[in-house]
Design a protein around this motif. Structure first.
Motif, PDB file in Angstrom:
ATOM      1  N   TYR A 183     -23.891  -8.850  12.446  1.00 20.81           N
ATOM      2  CA  TYR A 183     -23.767  -7.496  12.997  1.00 20.81           C
ATOM      3  C   TYR A 183     -25.075  -7.072  13.667  1.00 20.81           C
ATOM      4  CZ  TYR A 183     -22.459  -2.528  13.044  1.00 20.81           C
ATOM      5  OH  TYR A 183     -22.155  -1.248  13.421  1.00 20.81           O
ATOM      6  N   GLN A 184     -26.195  -7.336  13.009  1.00 16.05           N
ATOM      7  CA  GLN A 184     -27.491  -6.982  13.587  1.00 16.05           C
ATOM      8  C   GLN A 184     -27.779  -7.784  14.846  1.00 16.05           C
ATOM      9  OE1 GLN A 184     -30.265  -7.513  10.383  1.00 16.05           O
ATOM     10  NE2 GLN A 184     -29.563  -5.709   9.263  1.00 16.05           N
ATOM     11  N   ASN A 185     -27.361  -9.035  14.862  1.00 16.45           N
ATOM     12  CA  ASN A 185     -27.541  -9.830  16.082  1.00 16.45           C
ATOM     13  C   ASN A 185     -26.737  -9.255  17.249  1.00 16.45           C
ATOM     14  OD1 ASN A 185     -29.265 -11.610  14.787  1.00 16.45           O
ATOM     15  ND2 ASN A 185     -27.626 -13.021  14.207  1.00 16.45           N
ATOM     16  N   ALA A 186     -25.530  -8.753  16.955  1.00 19.94           N
ATOM     17  CA  ALA A 186     -24.724  -8.135  18.012  1.00 19.94           C
ATOM     18  C   ALA A 186     -25.411  -6.883  18.557  1.00 19.94           C
ATOM     19  CB  ALA A 186     -23.330  -7.795  17.484  1.00 19.94           C
ATOM     20  N   ILE A 187     -26.048  -6.118  17.681  1.00 18.21           N
ATOM     21  CA  ILE A 187     -26.789  -4.933  18.141  1.00 18.21           C
ATOM     22  C   ILE A 187     -27.936  -5.360  19.050  1.00 18.21           C
ATOM     23  CG2 ILE A 187     -28.275  -3.038  17.378  1.00 18.21           C
ATOM     24  CD1 ILE A 187     -26.579  -2.781  14.903  1.00 18.21           C
ATOM     25  N   ARG A 188     -28.636  -6.418  18.666  1.00 22.73           N
ATOM     26  CA  ARG A 188     -29.756  -6.887  19.490  1.00 22.73           C
ATOM     27  C   ARG A 188     -29.275  -7.363  20.857  1.00 22.73           C
ATOM     28  NH1 ARG A 188     -30.922  -9.506  14.407  1.00 22.73           N
ATOM     29  NH2 ARG A 188     -32.509  -8.340  13.247  1.00 22.73           N
ATOM     30  N   GLU A 189     -28.092  -7.962  20.901  1.00 21.07           N
ATOM     31  CA  GLU A 189     -27.552  -8.399  22.187  1.00 21.07           C
ATOM     32  C   GLU A 189     -27.313  -7.206  23.117  1.00 21.07           C
ATOM     33  OE1 GLU A 189     -27.040 -11.305  23.472  1.00 21.07           O
ATOM     34  OE2 GLU A 189     -27.659 -12.506  21.764  1.00 21.07           O
ATOM     35  N   PHE A 190     -26.770  -6.118  22.562  1.00 23.80           N
ATOM     36  CA  PHE A 190     -26.563  -4.918  23.373  1.00 23.80           C
ATOM     37  C   PHE A 190     -27.891  -4.315  23.814  1.00 23.80           C
ATOM     38  CE2 PHE A 190     -22.123  -4.505  21.730  1.00 23.80           C
ATOM     39  CZ  PHE A 190     -21.505  -4.261  22.949  1.00 23.80           C
ATOM     40  N   ALA A 191     -28.878  -4.337  22.913  1.00 22.60           N
ATOM     41  CA  ALA A 191     -30.146  -3.672  23.198  1.00 22.60           C
ATOM     42  C   ALA A 191     -30.917  -4.316  24.339  1.00 22.60           C
ATOM     43  CB  ALA A 191     -31.014  -3.646  21.937  1.00 22.60           C
ATOM     44  N   VAL A 192     -30.533  -5.518  24.751  1.00 22.94           N
ATOM     45  CA  VAL A 192     -31.221  -6.179  25.862  1.00 22.94           C
ATOM     46  C   VAL A 192     -31.005  -5.410  27.155  1.00 22.94           C
ATOM     47  CG1 VAL A 192     -31.330  -8.289  27.230  1.00 22.94           C
ATOM     48  CG2 VAL A 192     -31.107  -8.435  24.744  1.00 22.94           C
ATOM     49  N   ASN A 193     -29.787  -4.885  27.357  1.00 25.06           N
ATOM     50  CA  ASN A 193     -29.459  -4.231  28.632  1.00 25.06           C
ATOM     51  C   ASN A 193     -29.027  -2.780  28.496  1.00 25.06           C
ATOM     52  OD1 ASN A 193     -29.806  -6.621  30.344  1.00 25.06           O
ATOM     53  ND2 ASN A 193     -27.945  -7.397  29.342  1.00 25.06           N
ATOM     54  N   ASP A 194     -28.645  -2.335  27.291  1.00 24.39           N
ATOM     55  CA  ASP A 194     -28.122  -0.991  27.115  1.00 24.39           C
ATOM     56  C   ASP A 194     -29.072  -0.152  26.267  1.00 24.39           C
ATOM     57  OD1 ASP A 194     -25.545  -1.351  28.493  1.00 24.39           O
ATOM     58  OD2 ASP A 194     -25.115  -2.733  26.849  1.00 24.39           O
ATOM     59  N   PHE A 195     -28.848   1.172  26.308  1.00 24.73           N
ATOM     60  CA  PHE A 195     -29.666   2.112  25.553  1.00 24.73           C
ATOM     61  C   PHE A 195     -29.069   2.230  24.160  1.00 24.73           C
ATOM     62  CE2 PHE A 195     -30.885   6.560  24.428  1.00 24.73           C
ATOM     63  CZ  PHE A 195     -32.257   6.353  24.421  1.00 24.73           C
ATOM     64  N   VAL A 196     -29.648   1.511  23.202  1.00 29.59           N
ATOM     65  CA  VAL A 196     -29.098   1.416  21.851  1.00 29.59           C
ATOM     66  C   VAL A 196     -30.009   2.175  20.894  1.00 29.59           C
ATOM     67  CG1 VAL A 196     -28.410  -0.121  19.989  1.00 29.59           C
ATOM     68  CG2 VAL A 196     -28.045  -0.801  22.367  1.00 29.59           C
ATOM     69  N   VAL A 197     -29.413   3.054  20.096  1.00 29.80           N
ATOM     70  CA  VAL A 197     -30.128   3.806  19.074  1.00 29.80           C
ATOM     71  C   VAL A 197     -29.489   3.490  17.728  1.00 29.80           C
ATOM     72  CG1 VAL A 197     -30.777   6.092  18.234  1.00 29.80           C
ATOM     73  CG2 VAL A 197     -30.700   5.644  20.693  1.00 29.80           C
ATOM     74  N   THR A 198     -30.276   3.043  16.764  1.00 27.47           N
ATOM     75  CA  THR A 198     -29.784   2.761  15.416  1.00 27.47           C
ATOM     76  C   THR A 198     -30.418   3.748  14.447  1.00 27.47           C
ATOM     77  OG1 THR A 198     -31.533   1.136  14.990  1.00 27.47           O
ATOM     78  CG2 THR A 198     -29.487   0.318  15.955  1.00 27.47           C
ATOM     79  N   ARG A 199     -29.613   4.283  13.560  1.00 22.04           N
ATOM     80  CA  ARG A 199     -30.093   5.241  12.563  1.00 22.04           C
ATOM     81  C   ARG A 199     -29.395   4.976  11.226  1.00 22.04           C
ATOM     82  NH1 ARG A 199     -33.378   5.718  15.798  1.00 22.04           N
ATOM     83  NH2 ARG A 199     -34.236   7.595  16.801  1.00 22.04           N
TER      84      ARG A 199
END
Length: 987
Positions: free
Chosen positions: A493-509
């Motif tokens: 799941y965390q790897n999928a978040i990192r994949e998005f964060a390469v090109n998109d504006f991702v905020v994790t809380r």
């Protein structure tokens, strides 16, 4: 190479395995794209036969050769008409209406029914004065803001009365806003008085969380790390909090829990910019991709907070809202492709349940541990991957193609259908509005992280983004908001978040809806009733919604089932024992939803509502569908032990079982978890170990004081720093391991025992992952004591193994994790007979060094009395004499001597029985009597295991002089027993 490939393949998610199967079937296994026949561009594969996986994907080695294909040309104009279900338009499409409040999700509305104790109602302990001063500043600032706003409203009301044409104050919404402002002012004034006079303690209960609900505990904990300087930022965010609470019926803390207000405001501004931004002239949807905003929440797995955030974003911006989650996509898009939940469970139809599994919300989600005796090669064969024809490089290449949109999982005809349905969803707000559509459209895509972890979901996200970009370029103000909520995020799941964060504006809380409830319990306030769990309510709503969807799939002609009433289910569950409700603890898989839906459907009619409890009770009494070896029907242990120690739970209260639920562990944490010490099975306490009082007090202070006095660790230096390591060193047999067991028995903390056997692995990089798992598991078991016995084998000096690079990597990883990279509360207890062999960096992280030395004469006497307390001694036996005659005997040697003396007594009884020749059988004595001859015989057979000339003993003494108490004092250390009296150390 084959073995390495098999191990790599076993660590790739099942959906990725399936993608490799499809790619190999299409390309012949070499990753090359097959040549296309120009005459078959629009062909469709009508029927496919094969095996269906849990995620809905078709698999098989020779699927292409055994499937029957019926192909014919189809044009885009031949697509069947698209009509969105009325349930989707009613539940998922919201047209903006400025005079209407956003719909509050059912779980949050249910939350507003339950009273909650204010954190201001509990005693703050020693930091009361400091907290009161901070609260005074906070509520005084709030009151000034509210009074100024109230004056503005009063002037506006007066002007409105003077102007008879001004009818704004005739609106209930305007009156409601004024009432909310003055209610907040009264609330702020009350708490301001409480802050000025802190001795006036009174209980305050709220149903709807007020504007200050999530901020006040942070003010009260100003002494905690990270919160010391938060008061200025909390006061600065008051304006946003109060403005929101004035505009909407529910304040922000009731909607977003303890999500920072700054995060909410910043994301709302980001969405506003995206909605009203114009596409640049050079933008081409064929070659460009517009970045999107994604909010990923951890610590909470429900969807109501994310849903409420999307609704309030759209309402405050003035946009129409289209809400989508994995279930919506599976039902609407899957239904258009001829799949449904009941009888045609294709890959799209099961997409929602697959997303719940990847999120960890289903029973056993993310737990794909192989059965005992099944190796990695067998697993690969089961999922249809051959290690001989699927190399790691091929899998990585195909994953890269998938992320770049170069891989297609659907036929061209299916892609045309998907595009048409997604276009209809994007334009659904226009079809609902009778006027020309000019408002912006916000597409809220929930479960975006989970969808990206599947083949079909990832492709659907790419198509939705591409079609949204097309609509944006054509003049429609539209943007996508992606959200996801996961209680415990897996590594995938965390790897999928990192994949998005390469090109998109991702905020994790990280959010905790029951943050204040936990705070009040921590401060010693006893709960008078069971707390309300927002996540359980979310799971209940999700399961009820899935049952409704399944009912529509069972009977599409009459989708509305009168027997399934949400109000009746809620009223039943409120009056029933919630511990029995499987609908609240997890998301049920498709077969169980089908079973319940069929039961509800059979109860349709006049008695349908009354029979809802009977349907649920039938499922409750059935218990879990799968009963595994060693567990009874309700998951209680039969004695073989669970993954974290084998604690028997039979006959315990369900609340206790829930509190002791095993945390979800990854692959490496499960391997480490076998070393957890079960306190219930330990017999050794501090009363069974003879050690100096100072030694026992030091161990208790280090390991259990924070549990007994949490208030003392909430401020000052104890809140910022702590002693997180202890070294027990001394000659063999002096009781170091027994002291550790006593700590595990009496400290109240979990104990995790680590050794070289549990860490070392023959595969490169695996040992480092196991070391990391030690600390991540300790975090989940907090409070936890990590005990490393014979530590010189695991933490030896790096200079001793210059020819072993792996040992250096192990030490480096251990030190990195030890320094608090994971911010664990673990306490490291190290025991060794060779402290001089430990690495210098390890010694630095063990600030408390306790020397457990050989016992002196008086200590040997105490140990003998402790060992022989259950034996009967002859009058001729003098323990003082044997304590004097046993120099250099360790505690283990004394134990062996006592055991040898007892065995000598038993041997003597056996010899007497052998010589007995009377008419009656020999009668053994009820209790043996240990005589002096027995101890004399034991002394001859059990010598001291340590001699005065032993090199290691001299090295331990030298280490004690350099690092122990001898370094600071000329007298003997008070932390151990001591060697025999040594004149060289008496000055």
């Amino acid at each position: 190479m084959v073995a390495l490939t098999a191990r790599l393949s076993s660590r790739i998610p099942r959906a990725i395995h399936t993608s490799a199967i499809h790619l190999n079937n299409r390309s012949g296994g070499n990753g090359a794209k097959p040549a296309e026949d120009t005459t078959d561009h629009n062909d469709e594969v009508e029927n496919q036969t094969g095996t269906e996986t849990s995620g809905g994907r078709w698999r098989g080695h020779a699927a292409a050769s055994i499937r029957t294909r019926y192909q014919r040309r189809r044009q885009a104009s031949a697509l069947p008409p698209v009509e969105l279900p009325s349930s989707f338009l009613h539940n998922n499409v919201t047209l903006h209406a400025s005079q209407e409040q956003p719909r509050l999700p059912i779980a949050l509305a249910e939350d507003a029914r339950h009273p909650k104790l204010s954190p201001l109602s509990v005693d703050q302990g020693p930091s009361l004065r400091q907290s009161s001063e901070a609260l005074e500043v906070y509520f005084e600032t709030a009151l000034r803001h509210l009074l100024a706003r109230g004056r503005e409203l009063a002037l506006d009301l007066e002007n409105s009365r003077l102007n008879k044409d001004d009818r704004r104050w005739d609106s209930p919404e305007t009156v409601a806003r004024a009432v909310r402002v003055w209610d907040m002012a009264i609330d702020s004034a009350t708490h301001l008085i409480d802050a000025i006079y802190p001795i006036r303690q009174s209980e305050h209960f709220y149903k709807v969380r007020p504007f200050w609900w999530s901020q006040v505990p942070k003010i009260l904990n100003t002494g905690l790390p990270g919160h010391r300087d938060q008061l200025p930022s909390l006061v600065a965010s008051l304006g946003d909090q109060l403005n929101f609470a004035e505009q909407y019926e529910y304040p922000l803390p009731h909607i977003i829990a303890d999500l920072p207000v700054e995060t909410f405001v910043a994301l709302r501004k980001s969405i506003r910019r995206e909605l009203f931004a114009s596409p640049p002239p050079t933008f081409d949807h064929k070659t460009s991709k517009r970045p999107i905003t994604i909010l990923a929440l951890s610590g909470y797995g429900g969807r109501s907070i994310s849903e409420a955030i999307g609704q309030h974003f759209a309402h405050s911006i003035g946009a129409d809202l289209i809400y989508l989650d994995a279930y919506d996509v599976s039902e609407v898009v899957g239904g258009y492709l001829g799949q449904n939940w009941a009888y045609s469970r294709g890959p799209l139809a099961m997409l929602g349940f697959r997303a719940a599994e990847l999120n960890g919300k289903t029973v056993g989600g993310r737990d794909e541990r192989p059965l005992e005796g099944q190796d990695d090669d067998e697993i690969d064969t089961d999922v249809g991957i051959s290690a001989s024809n699927t190399s790691p490089s091929t899998v990585v290449e195909e994953l890269q193609k998938l992320r770049q949109g170069e891989y297609e999982s659907f036929s061209k005809w299916e892609n045309l259908k998907i595009d048409k349905m997604l276009e209809q969803i994007i334009r659904s707000t226009s079809s609902e509005s009778s006027e020309s559509h000019t408002r912006p459209v916000l597409i809220h895509l929930h479960d975006i992280i989970e969808l990206s972890m599947t083949i079909e979901g990832s492709l659907l996200i790419n198509r939705l983004r591409a079609l949204t970009d097309v609509a944006w370029q054509q003049g429609l103000p539209v943007a996508i908001l992606g959200t996801s909520s996961c209680e415990q995020q897996s590594e995938e799941y965390q790897n999928a978040i990192r994949e998005f964060a390469v090109n998109d504006f991702v905020v994790t809380r990280h959010v905790l809806p029951d943050y204040v409830e936990r705070y009040t319990v921590l401060k010693g306030h006893a709960r008078t009733q069971a707390p309300f769990h927002l996540q359980k309510a979310d799971y209940l709503m999700e399961n009820v919604s899935n049952i409704t969807r399944m009912l529509r799939a069972l009977d599409q002609e009459t989708p509305q089932t009168p027997g399934l009433s949400l109000d009746s289910i809620m009223s039943y569950l409120r009056s029933s024992d919630p511990k029995l409700s499987i609908l609240q603890n997890s998301i049920l898989p498709a077969p169980e939803i089908y079973h319940l839906a069929c039961a509800f459907k059979s109860q349709e009619g006049e008695a349908g509502i009354n029979n809802i409890p009977a349907v649920l009770e039938e499922r409750f009494t059935l218990g879990p569908l799968q009963q595994w070896q060693g567990h009874n029907l309700f998951g209680e242990d039969r004695g073989e032990g669970d993954a974290l120690g084998g604690i028997s739970t039979a006959g315990e209260d369900p609340n206790t079982l829930e509190a002791r639920a095993t945390p979800k562990l990854n692959e490496y944490e499960k391997r480490i978890a076998s070393g957890q010490v079960n306190r219930e099975n330990l017999r050794i306490t501090f009363a069974d170990v003879h050690a100096p009082t100072e030694t026992i007090s030091a161990l208790k202070l280090l390991t259990s004081l924070s549990l007994l006095r949490p208030d003392a660790f909430s401020y000052g230096v104890l809140a910022q720093d702590k002693i997180n390591g202890c070294l027990l060193y001394g000659p063999p047999g002096t009781g170091k391991t027994m002291l550790a067991k006593a700590v595990a028995k009496e400290s109240g903390a979990n104990m995790l025992e680590i050794s070289g056997a549990s860490i070392n692995d023959k595969w490169v990089g695996e040992s480092e992952k196991l070391i990391r798992a030690v600390f991540t598991l300790a975090k989940k078991l907090t409070p936890c004591v990590v005990f490393i016995d014979e530590a010189d084998s695991l933490l030896a000096s790096r200079s001793m193994f210059t020819n072993r690079a792996s040992h250096r990597e192990h030490i480096n990883q251990f030190l990195k994790e030890w320094d608090g990279m994971e911010e664990t509360n673990a306490f490291i207890m190290v025991a060794t007979n060779r402290p001089f062999d430990l690495d210098d960096a390890v010694l630095r992280r063990l600030p408390r060094k306790i020397h457990v030395d050989l016992p002196l004469e008086k200590d040997r006497l105490a140990i003998l009395k402790l060992l022989l307390k259950g034996e009967t001694l002859d009058e001729s036996v003098s323990l003082d004499e044997y304590a004097q005659r046993t120099p250099y005997y360790s505690g283990s040697d004394l134990k062996n001597m006592c055991v040898a003396a007892a065995m000598a007594a038993v041997e003597e009884e056996n010899e007497a029985a052998a010589k007995h020749d009377g008419p009656h059988p020999f009668q053994y004595p009820e209790r043996r009597i240990l005589r002096k001859s027995h101890f004399e015989k034991a002394l001859k057979s059990i010598p001291a295991s340590i001699s005065e000339d032993m090199p290691s003993l001299k090295l331990i003494r030298k280490f004690d002089e350099e690092y122990g108490n001898r370094k600071r004092s000329a007298t003997k250390s008070t932390m151990g027993f001591g060697l025999v009296e040594d004149k060289h150390h008496i000055k």
